[in-house]
Motif scaffolding. Structure first.
Motif, PDB file in Angstrom:
ATOM      1  N   ARG A  94       0.292  -0.961   0.006  1.00  0.00           N
ATOM      2  CA  ARG A  94      -0.247   0.169   0.286  1.00  0.00           C
ATOM      3  C   ARG A  94       0.781   1.170  -0.677  1.00  0.00           C
ATOM      4  NH1 ARG A  94      -5.486  -0.360   0.568  1.00  0.00           N
ATOM      5  NH2 ARG A  94      -5.855   1.490   0.787  1.00  0.00           N
TER       6      ARG A  94
ATOM      7  N   LYS B 107       3.246   4.171  -0.907  1.00  0.00           N
ATOM      8  CA  LYS B 107       3.302   5.275  -2.297  1.00  0.00           C
ATOM      9  C   LYS B 107       4.844   6.222  -1.998  1.00  0.00           C
ATOM     10  CE  LYS B 107      -1.096   4.854  -4.205  1.00  0.00           C
ATOM     11  NZ  LYS B 107      -2.432   6.399  -3.758  1.00  0.00           N
TER      12      LYS B 107
ATOM     13  N   ALA C 280       1.523   7.158  11.501  1.00  0.00           N
ATOM     14  CA  ALA C 280       0.328   6.365  10.529  1.00  0.00           C
ATOM     15  C   ALA C 280      -1.109   7.929  10.523  1.00  0.00           C
ATOM     16  CB  ALA C 280      -0.195   5.897  12.194  1.00  0.00           C
ATOM     17  N   ILE C 281      -1.263   8.331  11.168  1.00  0.00           N
ATOM     18  CA  ILE C 281      -2.269   9.171  11.143  1.00  0.00           C
ATOM     19  C   ILE C 281      -2.267  10.117   9.912  1.00  0.00           C
ATOM     20  CG2 ILE C 281      -3.198   9.157  13.248  1.00  0.00           C
ATOM     21  CD1 ILE C 281      -2.574  11.924  13.887  1.00  0.00           C
ATOM     22  N   VAL C 282      -0.947  10.585   9.447  1.00  0.00           N
ATOM     23  CA  VAL C 282      -0.603  11.358   8.430  1.00  0.00           C
ATOM     24  C   VAL C 282      -0.640  10.285   7.112  1.00  0.00           C
ATOM     25  CG1 VAL C 282       0.668  13.188   9.464  1.00  0.00           C
ATOM     26  CG2 VAL C 282       1.907  12.048   8.902  1.00  0.00           C
ATOM     27  N   CYS C 283      -0.285   8.994   6.836  1.00  0.00           N
ATOM     28  CA  CYS C 283      -0.164   8.056   6.303  1.00  0.00           C
ATOM     29  C   CYS C 283      -1.450   8.398   4.964  1.00  0.00           C
ATOM     30  CB  CYS C 283      -0.175   7.138   6.385  1.00  0.00           C
ATOM     31  SG  CYS C 283       0.063   5.948   4.671  1.00  0.00           S
ATOM     32  N   PRO C 284      -1.521   9.065   4.058  1.00  0.00           N
ATOM     33  CA  PRO C 284      -2.500   9.411   3.301  1.00  0.00           C
ATOM     34  C   PRO C 284      -2.905   7.426   3.087  1.00  0.00           C
ATOM     35  CG  PRO C 284      -0.582  10.845   2.104  1.00  0.00           C
ATOM     36  CD  PRO C 284       0.311   9.341   3.698  1.00  0.00           C
ATOM     37  N   ASP C 285      -2.297   6.873   2.842  1.00  0.00           N
ATOM     38  CA  ASP C 285      -2.476   5.222   2.387  1.00  0.00           C
ATOM     39  C   ASP C 285      -2.590   4.392   2.861  1.00  0.00           C
ATOM     40  OD1 ASP C 285      -2.525   5.605  -0.967  1.00  0.00           O
ATOM     41  OD2 ASP C 285      -0.891   5.836  -0.081  1.00  0.00           O
ATOM     42  N   GLY C 286      -2.876   5.262   4.771  1.00  0.00           N
ATOM     43  CA  GLY C 286      -3.086   4.053   5.604  1.00  0.00           C
ATOM     44  C   GLY C 286      -2.862   2.662   5.912  1.00  0.00           C
TER      45      GLY C 286
ATOM     46  N   ILE D  24       0.086   2.116   7.349  1.00  0.00           N
ATOM     47  CA  ILE D  24       1.018   2.024   8.836  1.00  0.00           C
ATOM     48  C   ILE D  24      -0.201   1.403   9.589  1.00  0.00           C
ATOM     49  CG2 ILE D  24       2.609   2.986  10.357  1.00  0.00           C
ATOM     50  CD1 ILE D  24       3.318   4.771   8.429  1.00  0.00           C
ATOM     51  N   THR D  25       0.394   0.251  10.643  1.00  0.00           N
ATOM     52  CA  THR D  25      -0.269   0.342  11.809  1.00  0.00           C
ATOM     53  C   THR D  25       0.621   0.320  12.945  1.00  0.00           C
ATOM     54  OG1 THR D  25      -1.293  -1.170  10.408  1.00  0.00           O
ATOM     55  CG2 THR D  25      -1.120  -1.845  13.019  1.00  0.00           C
TER      56      THR D  25
ATOM     57  N   TYR E 122      -2.971   2.232  16.935  1.00  0.00           N
ATOM     58  CA  TYR E 122      -3.065   2.975  16.014  1.00  0.00           C
ATOM     59  C   TYR E 122      -3.415   1.335  14.358  1.00  0.00           C
ATOM     60  CZ  TYR E 122      -4.846   5.737  12.025  1.00  0.00           C
ATOM     61  OH  TYR E 122      -5.719   6.251  11.558  1.00  0.00           O
TER      62      TYR E 122
ATOM     63  N   PRO F 291      -5.060   1.578  10.413  1.00  0.00           N
ATOM     64  CA  PRO F 291      -6.356   1.839   9.788  1.00  0.00           C
ATOM     65  C   PRO F 291      -7.710   1.327   9.548  1.00  0.00           C
ATOM     66  CG  PRO F 291      -4.120   1.649   8.501  1.00  0.00           C
ATOM     67  CD  PRO F 291      -4.282   0.661   9.997  1.00  0.00           C
TER      68      PRO F 291
ATOM     69  N   LEU G 175      -6.037   2.579  -3.355  1.00  0.00           N
ATOM     70  CA  LEU G 175      -6.434   4.774  -3.615  1.00  0.00           C
ATOM     71  C   LEU G 175      -5.971   5.176  -4.639  1.00  0.00           C
ATOM     72  CD1 LEU G 175      -5.800   5.966  -0.446  1.00  0.00           C
ATOM     73  CD2 LEU G 175      -7.779   5.393  -0.783  1.00  0.00           C
TER      74      LEU G 175
ATOM     75  N   CYS H 208      -0.780  12.385  -1.740  1.00  0.00           N
ATOM     76  CA  CYS H 208      -2.511  13.140  -1.910  1.00  0.00           C
ATOM     77  C   CYS H 208      -2.962  13.521  -0.591  1.00  0.00           C
ATOM     78  CB  CYS H 208      -3.060  13.050  -2.824  1.00  0.00           C
ATOM     79  SG  CYS H 208      -5.002  13.560  -3.008  1.00  0.00           S
TER      80      CYS H 208
ATOM     81  N   GLY I 125      -6.486  10.800   0.512  1.00  0.00           N
ATOM     82  CA  GLY I 125      -6.645   9.695   1.711  1.00  0.00           C
ATOM     83  C   GLY I 125      -6.532   9.859   2.641  1.00  0.00           C
ATOM     84  N   THR I 126      -5.815  11.258   3.076  1.00  0.00           N
ATOM     85  CA  THR I 126      -6.157  11.083   5.327  1.00  0.00           C
ATOM     86  C   THR I 126      -7.138  11.567   5.308  1.00  0.00           C
ATOM     87  OG1 THR I 126      -3.916  11.958   4.923  1.00  0.00           O
ATOM     88  CG2 THR I 126      -5.392  12.392   6.318  1.00  0.00           C
TER      89      THR I 126
ATOM     90  N   ARG J 197      -9.761   9.084   5.329  1.00  0.00           N
ATOM     91  CA  ARG J 197      -9.387   7.595   6.239  1.00  0.00           C
ATOM     92  C   ARG J 197     -10.361   8.288   7.558  1.00  0.00           C
ATOM     93  NH1 ARG J 197      -5.992   8.346   9.509  1.00  0.00           N
ATOM     94  NH2 ARG J 197      -3.992   8.718   7.230  1.00  0.00           N
TER      95      ARG J 197
ATOM     96  N   VAL K 185      -3.722  16.694  11.913  1.00  0.00           N
ATOM     97  CA  VAL K 185      -4.970  16.221  11.190  1.00  0.00           C
ATOM     98  C   VAL K 185      -5.769  15.623  12.162  1.00  0.00           C
ATOM     99  CG1 VAL K 185      -5.240  13.348  11.262  1.00  0.00           C
ATOM    100  CG2 VAL K 185      -2.906  14.743   9.643  1.00  0.00           C
TER     101      VAL K 185
END
Lengths: 74, 276
Positions: free
Chosen positions: A14, A16, A59-65, A67-68, B26, B28, B37, B43, B46-47, B50, B205
């Protein structure tokens, strides 16, 4: 006790390789791998896993989600 | 005799100790469908997708939520967010959302629109839906450019900003100044909560997620329109790396599009006339 307190798991396929997590890590744990995933992106990995505090910033800034985050709660 | 444990553990061992379900802090949200995506690396879409889904998950309203996707990069938003979705004609998302909400007043209805959709072709629908005070949430992603079609000038493009149709920078004498549509709708009686957020740093965020939560709460209490703008990047359109684009956004976008709440509980908390 082991020194490591937090850890991240990156979903390599996932990721990028945008590097937004790298600048958001307060302890400079994350770097981009020399290897690429199947799409040709350099994916994020823990270069200094010792320093990870499990703060979840990456993890919370990762646009593609991708990261866990895990953390040992003491 | 107990040995000193730290000497015994290799790094692999200790990572295995940490990476266990009980230590999860945490992951996703599962309300994202898992589809890859379609957005460029870095970009903000995505954030924001989510964060909206995280709020929907936390409020436990997945089955009652209906989204309306725009025309633009987020046209495929229904593929990524695991809630009911419909697609509106270009700019017409607030009108479609109005119809859905009036037929199903107990559902949670939100639109997700970019600046080309909301502030250009859909200006009339946006302003009238806000003026009527429809009980919906509008999530507006502003990157100052038409991202999907190749980085042309949008109404939100900054003065002097280079785009593919303004190669020498936006000339305000010729093209007019950029449109602050968020400040504009904040002055209408129908809007109850208006805020501007960004999603490029962890702290922003977290604030943005609170704003999304607040927007859904406003809809839950049927108080009026909740309008949240996200200043975001378009690193492909701006011809920068994602981190350069985020820095450029801080240096250039934020002075013109200041972050923070603009209208809370139906009352302006910023002097929007001065800001315009």
């Amino acid at each position: 006790m082991a020194k490591v307190r937090g850890a991240i798991v990156v979903d390599i396929e996932r990721c990028k390789g945008c590097e937004v997590c790298v600048v958001n890590c307060p302890t400079d744990v994350i770097a981009m791998s020399k290897d690429v995933n199947s799409k040709g992106y350099h994916y994020a990995y823990m270069e200094h896993p010792d320093d990870c505090t499990g703060c979840t910033n990456c993890a919370i800034v990762c646009p593609d989600g991708a990261i866990t985050v895990y953390r040992i709660k003491n | 005799m107990k040995k000193n444990l730290s000497e015994d553990f290799s790094m692999e061992d200790s990572l295995e100790q940490i990476i266990q379900e009980k230590n999860l802090v945490y992951r996703p949200t599962r309300l994202m469908t898992g589809a890859t995506l379609s957005y460029c690396p870095g970009c903000g879409h995505g954030t924001i997708h989510r964060l909206i889904m995280e709020v929907v998950e936390e409020m436990g309203i997945q089955a009652e939520t209906i989204g309306v996707s725009p025309v633009g990069c987020a046209v495929l938003a229904y593929d990524f967010m695991d809630v009911d979705f419909t697609e509106a004609a270009h700019g017409r998302a607030p009108a479609v959302a109005t119809g859905i909400k009036r037929l199903w007043p107990d559902k949670y209805v939100f639109t997700y629109q970019g600046d080309g959709d909301l502030a250009a072709i859909g200006t009339a629908e946006t302003i009238h839906a806000c003026n009527r005070g429809e009980q919906i949430c509008i999530f507006f992603v502003n990157n100052g450019i038409y991202g999907m079609t190749g980085g042309q000038m949008a109404p939100t493009t900054l003065e002097g900003m280079v785009s593919s149709t303004t190669p020498y920078g936006r000339n305000v004498e010729q093209m007019g100044p950029p449109l602050k549509i968020t400040e504009l709708v904040a002055q209408l009686a129908g809007t109850y909560y208006v805020s501007r957020q960004s999603i490029h740093k962890a702290a922003t965020v977290r604030k943005a997620k609170k704003a999304i939560r607040k927007a859904f709460e406003v809809q839950k209490e049927k108080k009026g329109m909740a309008f949240v703008e996200f200043v975001s990047n378009c690193n492909s359109g701006w011809k920068m790396t994602p981190n350069e684009a985020n820095q450029w956004m801080e240096d250039h976008m934020f002075p013109f599009y200041p972050l923070g709440d603009i209208k809370v509980d139906g009352k302006l908390v910023k002097n929007v006339i001065q800001d315009l």
